[in-house]
Design a protein around this motif. Structure first.
Motif, PDB file in Angstrom:
ATOM      1  N   ASP A  32      -4.825  -2.756  -0.938  1.00  0.00           N
ATOM      2  CA  ASP A  32      -3.970  -3.067  -0.108  1.00  0.00           C
ATOM      3  C   ASP A  32      -4.378  -2.145   1.179  1.00  0.00           C
ATOM      4  O   ASP A  32      -4.551  -2.809   2.310  1.00  0.00           O
ATOM      5  N   VAL A  33      -4.466  -0.755   0.992  1.00  0.00           N
ATOM      6  CA  VAL A  33      -4.800   0.077   2.162  1.00  0.00           C
ATOM      7  C   VAL A  33      -6.143  -0.260   2.479  1.00  0.00           C
ATOM      8  O   VAL A  33      -6.133  -0.374   4.029  1.00  0.00           O
ATOM      9  N   LEU A  34      -7.065  -0.459   1.973  1.00  0.00           N
ATOM     10  CA  LEU A  34      -8.394  -0.819   2.715  1.00  0.00           C
ATOM     11  C   LEU A  34      -8.404  -2.165   3.199  1.00  0.00           C
ATOM     12  O   LEU A  34      -8.839  -2.374   4.346  1.00  0.00           O
TER      13      LEU A  34
ATOM     14  N   VAL B  66       4.082  -2.454   6.288  1.00  0.00           N
ATOM     15  CA  VAL B  66       5.715  -2.268   5.734  1.00  0.00           C
ATOM     16  C   VAL B  66       5.531  -2.834   4.340  1.00  0.00           C
ATOM     17  O   VAL B  66       6.445  -1.921   3.418  1.00  0.00           O
ATOM     18  N   GLU B  67       4.802  -3.660   3.715  1.00  0.00           N
ATOM     19  CA  GLU B  67       4.908  -4.087   2.348  1.00  0.00           C
ATOM     20  C   GLU B  67       4.213  -2.753   1.640  1.00  0.00           C
ATOM     21  O   GLU B  67       4.702  -2.596   0.500  1.00  0.00           O
ATOM     22  N   ILE B  68       3.148  -2.161   1.975  1.00  0.00           N
ATOM     23  CA  ILE B  68       2.728  -1.123   0.973  1.00  0.00           C
ATOM     24  C   ILE B  68       3.694   0.065   1.026  1.00  0.00           C
ATOM     25  O   ILE B  68       4.023   0.630  -0.145  1.00  0.00           O
ATOM     26  N   MET B  69       4.308   0.404   2.091  1.00  0.00           N
ATOM     27  CA  MET B  69       5.549   1.355   2.045  1.00  0.00           C
ATOM     28  C   MET B  69       6.437   0.859   1.203  1.00  0.00           C
ATOM     29  O   MET B  69       7.058   1.956   0.354  1.00  0.00           O
TER      30      MET B  69
ATOM     31  N   PHE C 132      -1.075   4.944  -5.279  1.00  0.00           N
ATOM     32  CA  PHE C 132      -2.420   5.622  -5.686  1.00  0.00           C
ATOM     33  C   PHE C 132      -2.952   4.780  -6.982  1.00  0.00           C
ATOM     34  O   PHE C 132      -3.789   5.146  -7.487  1.00  0.00           O
ATOM     35  N   SER C 133      -2.800   3.587  -7.159  1.00  0.00           N
ATOM     36  CA  SER C 133      -3.344   2.735  -8.291  1.00  0.00           C
ATOM     37  C   SER C 133      -4.292   1.791  -7.227  1.00  0.00           C
ATOM     38  O   SER C 133      -4.657   2.004  -6.190  1.00  0.00           O
ATOM     39  N   PHE C 134      -5.034   1.190  -8.175  1.00  0.00           N
ATOM     40  CA  PHE C 134      -6.054   0.111  -7.497  1.00  0.00           C
ATOM     41  C   PHE C 134      -5.468  -0.745  -6.650  1.00  0.00           C
ATOM     42  O   PHE C 134      -6.319  -0.600  -5.732  1.00  0.00           O
ATOM     43  N   PHE C 135      -4.452  -1.120  -6.985  1.00  0.00           N
ATOM     44  CA  PHE C 135      -3.895  -2.205  -6.044  1.00  0.00           C
ATOM     45  C   PHE C 135      -3.456  -1.504  -4.943  1.00  0.00           C
ATOM     46  O   PHE C 135      -3.495  -2.212  -3.712  1.00  0.00           O
ATOM     47  N   PHE C 136      -2.711  -0.236  -4.837  1.00  0.00           N
ATOM     48  CA  PHE C 136      -2.454   0.556  -3.669  1.00  0.00           C
ATOM     49  C   PHE C 136      -3.882   0.770  -2.792  1.00  0.00           C
ATOM     50  O   PHE C 136      -3.735   0.369  -1.520  1.00  0.00           O
TER      51      PHE C 136
END
Length: 107
Positions: free
Chosen positions: A63-65, A42-45, A56-60
Motif C-alpha cells: 500500500d505504501v509503495l 488516510v486508509e493506511i493510517m 509493517f506487513s506485506f500489505f502495508f
C-alpha cells in the motif's frame, strides 16, 4: 475506495483515450490524483490504528509503495520533468536526428 483505486490504476490512461489536451486538463488530473493519494494515505493510517497485524506487513508495504508511486502521475510533483513538452518541436528534432544517423550509417 473502489472508484479511487480504478482511477489510480487507469486515470492517467483516460486522457489519451478521450483525446483530451494535456495542457488544458493536466490541472484536473493532478488534482484528482492528489485527492486519491490522500484517500490512500488516510486508509493506511486508519488500518495501522485499527489492525495490529497490518503495520509493517506485506500489505502495508504494498500500500505504501503504491501510494508513493502515484507521485509519478502528478506533473507538478516532478517539476519540469513531469511537464509535457511541445510534441511538434520534439518530433521534428527526432526526425532530423533520425535522418542524420541514417545518412551517417550509409556514408
Amino acid at each position: 475506495m473502489g472508484g479511487s483505486l480504478i482511477f489510480a490504476l487507469f486515470g492517467g490512461s483516460f486522457w489519451p483515450i478521450l483525446d483530451l489536451a494535456d495542457q488544458d486538463w493536466n490541472d484536473l488530473r493532478d488534482l484528482l490524483m492528489v485527492i486519491v493519494m490522500t484517500f490512500f494515505g488516510v486508509e493506511i493510517m486508519l488500518l495501522c490504528i485499527s489492525s495490529t497485524n497490518y503495520r509493517f506487513s506485506f500489505f502495508f508495504w504494498m500500500d505504501v509503495l503504491g501510494t508513493v508511486s502515484m507521485v509519478f502521475e502528478v506533473s507538478w510533483m516532478l517539476g519540469d520533468i513531469g511537464r509535457n513538452r511541445d510534441t511538434t518541436t520534439a518530433n521534428s528534432s527526432n526526425m532530423i536526428l533520425l535522418r542524420t544517423t541514417r545518412g551517417a550509417k550509409l556514408g
